[in-house]
Design a protein around this motif. Structure first.
Motif, PDB file in Angstrom:
ATOM      1  N   ASN A  52     -15.612 -19.461  -8.862  1.00 23.65           N
ATOM      2  CA  ASN A  52     -14.505 -19.221  -9.778  1.00 23.65           C
ATOM      3  C   ASN A  52     -13.189 -19.197  -9.018  1.00 23.65           C
ATOM      4  OD1 ASN A  52     -16.159 -18.718 -12.180  1.00 23.65           O
ATOM      5  ND2 ASN A  52     -16.778 -16.837 -11.121  1.00 23.65           N
ATOM      6  N   PRO A  53     -12.101 -19.541  -9.671  1.00 24.62           N
ATOM      7  CA  PRO A  53     -10.795 -19.429  -9.023  1.00 24.62           C
ATOM      8  C   PRO A  53     -10.379 -17.964  -8.914  1.00 24.62           C
ATOM      9  CG  PRO A  53     -10.510 -20.069 -11.299  1.00 24.62           C
ATOM     10  CD  PRO A  53     -11.993 -20.081 -11.056  1.00 24.62           C
ATOM     11  N   SER A  54      -9.452 -17.676  -8.023  1.00 23.82           N
ATOM     12  CA  SER A  54      -8.908 -16.326  -7.877  1.00 23.82           C
ATOM     13  C   SER A  54      -7.399 -16.403  -7.738  1.00 23.82           C
ATOM     14  CB  SER A  54      -9.485 -15.623  -6.646  1.00 23.82           C
ATOM     15  OG  SER A  54     -10.795 -15.157  -6.868  1.00 23.82           O
ATOM     16  N   LEU A  55      -6.733 -15.365  -8.222  1.00 24.97           N
ATOM     17  CA  LEU A  55      -5.318 -15.179  -7.937  1.00 24.97           C
ATOM     18  C   LEU A  55      -5.237 -14.222  -6.764  1.00 24.97           C
ATOM     19  CD1 LEU A  55      -2.369 -15.702  -8.759  1.00 24.97           C
ATOM     20  CD2 LEU A  55      -2.521 -13.682 -10.233  1.00 24.97           C
ATOM     21  N   VAL A  56      -4.466 -14.587  -5.750  1.00 29.40           N
ATOM     22  CA  VAL A  56      -4.445 -13.826  -4.503  1.00 29.40           C
ATOM     23  C   VAL A  56      -3.020 -13.369  -4.203  1.00 29.40           C
ATOM     24  CG1 VAL A  56      -4.947 -13.874  -2.029  1.00 29.40           C
ATOM     25  CG2 VAL A  56      -6.410 -15.137  -3.620  1.00 29.40           C
ATOM     26  N   GLN A  57      -2.904 -12.109  -3.832  1.00 28.57           N
ATOM     27  CA  GLN A  57      -1.633 -11.569  -3.346  1.00 28.57           C
ATOM     28  C   GLN A  57      -1.869 -11.047  -1.933  1.00 28.57           C
ATOM     29  OE1 GLN A  57      -0.111  -8.128  -5.394  1.00 28.57           O
ATOM     30  NE2 GLN A  57       1.938  -8.350  -4.542  1.00 28.57           N
ATOM     31  N   VAL A  58      -0.944 -11.327  -1.014  1.00 29.48           N
ATOM     32  CA  VAL A  58      -1.062 -10.863   0.371  1.00 29.48           C
ATOM     33  C   VAL A  58       0.221 -10.139   0.769  1.00 29.48           C
ATOM     34  CG1 VAL A  58      -2.711 -12.643   1.059  1.00 29.48           C
ATOM     35  CG2 VAL A  58      -0.282 -13.079   1.311  1.00 29.48           C
ATOM     36  N   TRP A  59       0.072  -9.106   1.591  1.00 27.02           N
ATOM     37  CA  TRP A  59       1.230  -8.387   2.104  1.00 27.02           C
ATOM     38  C   TRP A  59       0.828  -7.606   3.343  1.00 27.02           C
ATOM     39  CZ3 TRP A  59      -1.776  -6.722  -1.906  1.00 27.02           C
ATOM     40  CH2 TRP A  59      -2.212  -5.400  -1.884  1.00 27.02           C
ATOM     41  N   MET A  60       1.828  -7.125   4.071  1.00 29.35           N
ATOM     42  CA  MET A  60       1.610  -6.286   5.242  1.00 29.35           C
ATOM     43  C   MET A  60       2.037  -4.867   4.916  1.00 29.35           C
ATOM     44  SD  MET A  60       0.629  -8.486   7.637  1.00 29.35           S
ATOM     45  CE  MET A  60       0.810  -7.420   9.064  1.00 29.35           C
ATOM     46  N   ASP A  61       1.366  -3.883   5.567  1.00 22.14           N
ATOM     47  CA  ASP A  61       1.848  -2.506   5.488  1.00 22.14           C
ATOM     48  C   ASP A  61       1.837  -1.899   6.882  1.00 22.14           C
ATOM     49  OD1 ASP A  61      -0.473  -0.507   5.919  1.00 22.14           O
ATOM     50  OD2 ASP A  61      -1.349  -1.839   4.428  1.00 22.14           O
ATOM     51  N   ILE A 109       0.973  -1.662  15.633  1.00 22.38           N
ATOM     52  CA  ILE A 109      -0.088  -2.002  14.684  1.00 22.38           C
ATOM     53  C   ILE A 109       0.460  -2.053  13.263  1.00 22.38           C
ATOM     54  CG2 ILE A 109      -0.823   0.399  14.353  1.00 22.38           C
ATOM     55  CD1 ILE A 109      -3.716  -0.680  14.151  1.00 22.38           C
ATOM     56  N   TYR A 110      -0.008  -3.052  12.524  1.00 21.69           N
ATOM     57  CA  TYR A 110       0.269  -3.202  11.098  1.00 21.69           C
ATOM     58  C   TYR A 110      -1.038  -3.604  10.429  1.00 21.69           C
ATOM     59  CZ  TYR A 110       5.162  -2.951  12.407  1.00 21.69           C
ATOM     60  OH  TYR A 110       6.362  -2.510  12.902  1.00 21.69           O
ATOM     61  N   TRP A 111      -1.038  -3.635   9.103  1.00 21.57           N
ATOM     62  CA  TRP A 111      -2.253  -3.978   8.360  1.00 21.57           C
ATOM     63  C   TRP A 111      -1.975  -5.141   7.420  1.00 21.57           C
ATOM     64  CZ3 TRP A 111      -1.723   0.682  10.510  1.00 21.57           C
ATOM     65  CH2 TRP A 111      -2.859   1.327  11.000  1.00 21.57           C
ATOM     66  N   LEU A 112      -2.904  -6.098   7.416  1.00 15.77           N
ATOM     67  CA  LEU A 112      -2.842  -7.237   6.504  1.00 15.77           C
ATOM     68  C   LEU A 112      -3.699  -6.931   5.281  1.00 15.77           C
ATOM     69  CD1 LEU A 112      -2.238 -10.241   5.764  1.00 15.77           C
ATOM     70  CD2 LEU A 112      -4.272 -10.848   7.099  1.00 15.77           C
ATOM     71  N   ASN A 113      -3.095  -7.058   4.097  1.00 19.34           N
ATOM     72  CA  ASN A 113      -3.779  -6.797   2.839  1.00 19.34           C
ATOM     73  C   ASN A 113      -3.972  -8.094   2.064  1.00 19.34           C
ATOM     74  OD1 ASN A 113      -3.507  -3.545   2.320  1.00 19.34           O
ATOM     75  ND2 ASN A 113      -1.777  -4.356   3.492  1.00 19.34           N
ATOM     76  N   VAL A 114      -5.175  -8.294   1.544  1.00 11.36           N
ATOM     77  CA  VAL A 114      -5.476  -9.447   0.697  1.00 11.36           C
ATOM     78  C   VAL A 114      -6.087  -8.921  -0.589  1.00 11.36           C
ATOM     79  CG1 VAL A 114      -6.811 -11.567   0.441  1.00 11.36           C
ATOM     80  CG2 VAL A 114      -5.813 -10.981   2.672  1.00 11.36           C
ATOM     81  N   LEU A 115      -5.375  -9.110  -1.710  1.00  9.22           N
ATOM     82  CA  LEU A 115      -5.846  -8.666  -3.019  1.00  9.22           C
ATOM     83  C   LEU A 115      -6.404  -9.858  -3.772  1.00  9.22           C
ATOM     84  CD1 LEU A 115      -6.020  -6.332  -5.110  1.00  9.22           C
ATOM     85  CD2 LEU A 115      -3.807  -7.122  -5.977  1.00  9.22           C
TER      86      LEU A 115
END
Length: 247
Positions: A52-61, A109-115
């Motif tokens: 299935n397709p997905s909608l993806v949002q990415v950001w750093m925190d 250090i930072y964190w990569l987020n993938v929703l």
């Protein structure tokens, strides 16, 4: 962006619900990212393994897992920030340093987020369903040029001693890091007088800092006990080692 920010508010709870078995359709090609500061950018590969397709949002925190993407200020830009991923396709993220001042004598250090937001269920199927977005969050180590030593040698340079557990009701392991590199653990065991006390949660100690790692039911351990640890390399591999627990 506003819609996706509202979705991400509850993803910490969602991830806890899904940790038992379900997996995200969109996966990251690695368990961590290393960003050499002398490079203009690094790339991170994503794969959509589902049908299935997905909608993806990415950001750093910067360490606050509950912060909304639009409220976070970090010295990195990710493109594309929002996109559709078709089934069985890949997407390359570009992570670029925007130039703000960072420490040059140690890692940051930072964190990569993938929703990963799945498509809406077919309302005509007559089947009740609960749809949940799934967030994956991994560490990104920002490494200045010409740091002394090698990151894979850092675990062997740590010093270990007996500490007090965070709740003050027992013993714990305190670890000090004299190196400029972050050291992450997947497991830490303490062996004393024929007893084995385990910490299977892992942990992390920052450069030139100390950290307390809780160990289950650890009590009555004396100096000279042995610590068996499994640290994690840049590539997600295991670095096993032993040390002596100091008073």
């Amino acid at each position: 962006m506003k819609l996706l920010e509202k979705i991400t508010i509850g993803t910490g709870f969602v991830c806890a619900l899904l940790a038992g078995g379900a997996q995200a359709s969109v996966t990251i090609g690695g368990t961590r990212v290393v960003y050499p500061l002398e490079q203009r950018e690094v790339t991170v590969k994503l794969d959509n393994d589902s049908h299935n397709p997905s909608l993806v949002q990415v950001w750093m925190d910067d360490g606050n897992a509950d912060a909304k993407p639009g409220d976070i200020k970090v010295p990195f830009i990710i493109t594309p920030p929002i996109f559709r991923m078709d089934p069985k396709k890949a997407q390359t993220l570009r992570v670029m340093y925007s130039g703000e001042a960072l420490p040059q004598d140690r890692e940051s250090i930072y964190w990569l987020n993938v929703l990963d937001i799945p498509p809406k269920a077919d309302a005509t199927s007559g089947v009740n369903s609960l749809q949940l977005a799934y967030r994956t969050r991994i560490k990104m180590f920002v490494r200045p040029a010409k740091l002394p030593g090698k990151p894979e040698d850092a675990p062997a340079q740590l010093s270990w001693k007996i500490g007090v557990s965070p709740d003050g009701k027992g013993q714990a392991v305190s670890v000090s890091n004299p190196t400029p590199y972050y050291v992450s653990f997947s497991e830490v065991d303490v062996e004393s007088s024929g007893h084995l006390f385990k910490n299977e949660q892992g942990g992390m100690v920052a450069p030139h800092a100390s950290a307390v790692l809780p160990v289950a039911k650890m009590n009555g351990v004396s100096a000279g006990a042995k610590v068996h640890y499994t640290a994690i390399s840049d590539y997600g591999g295991a670095i096993d080692g032993d040390a002596t627990l100091n008073p």
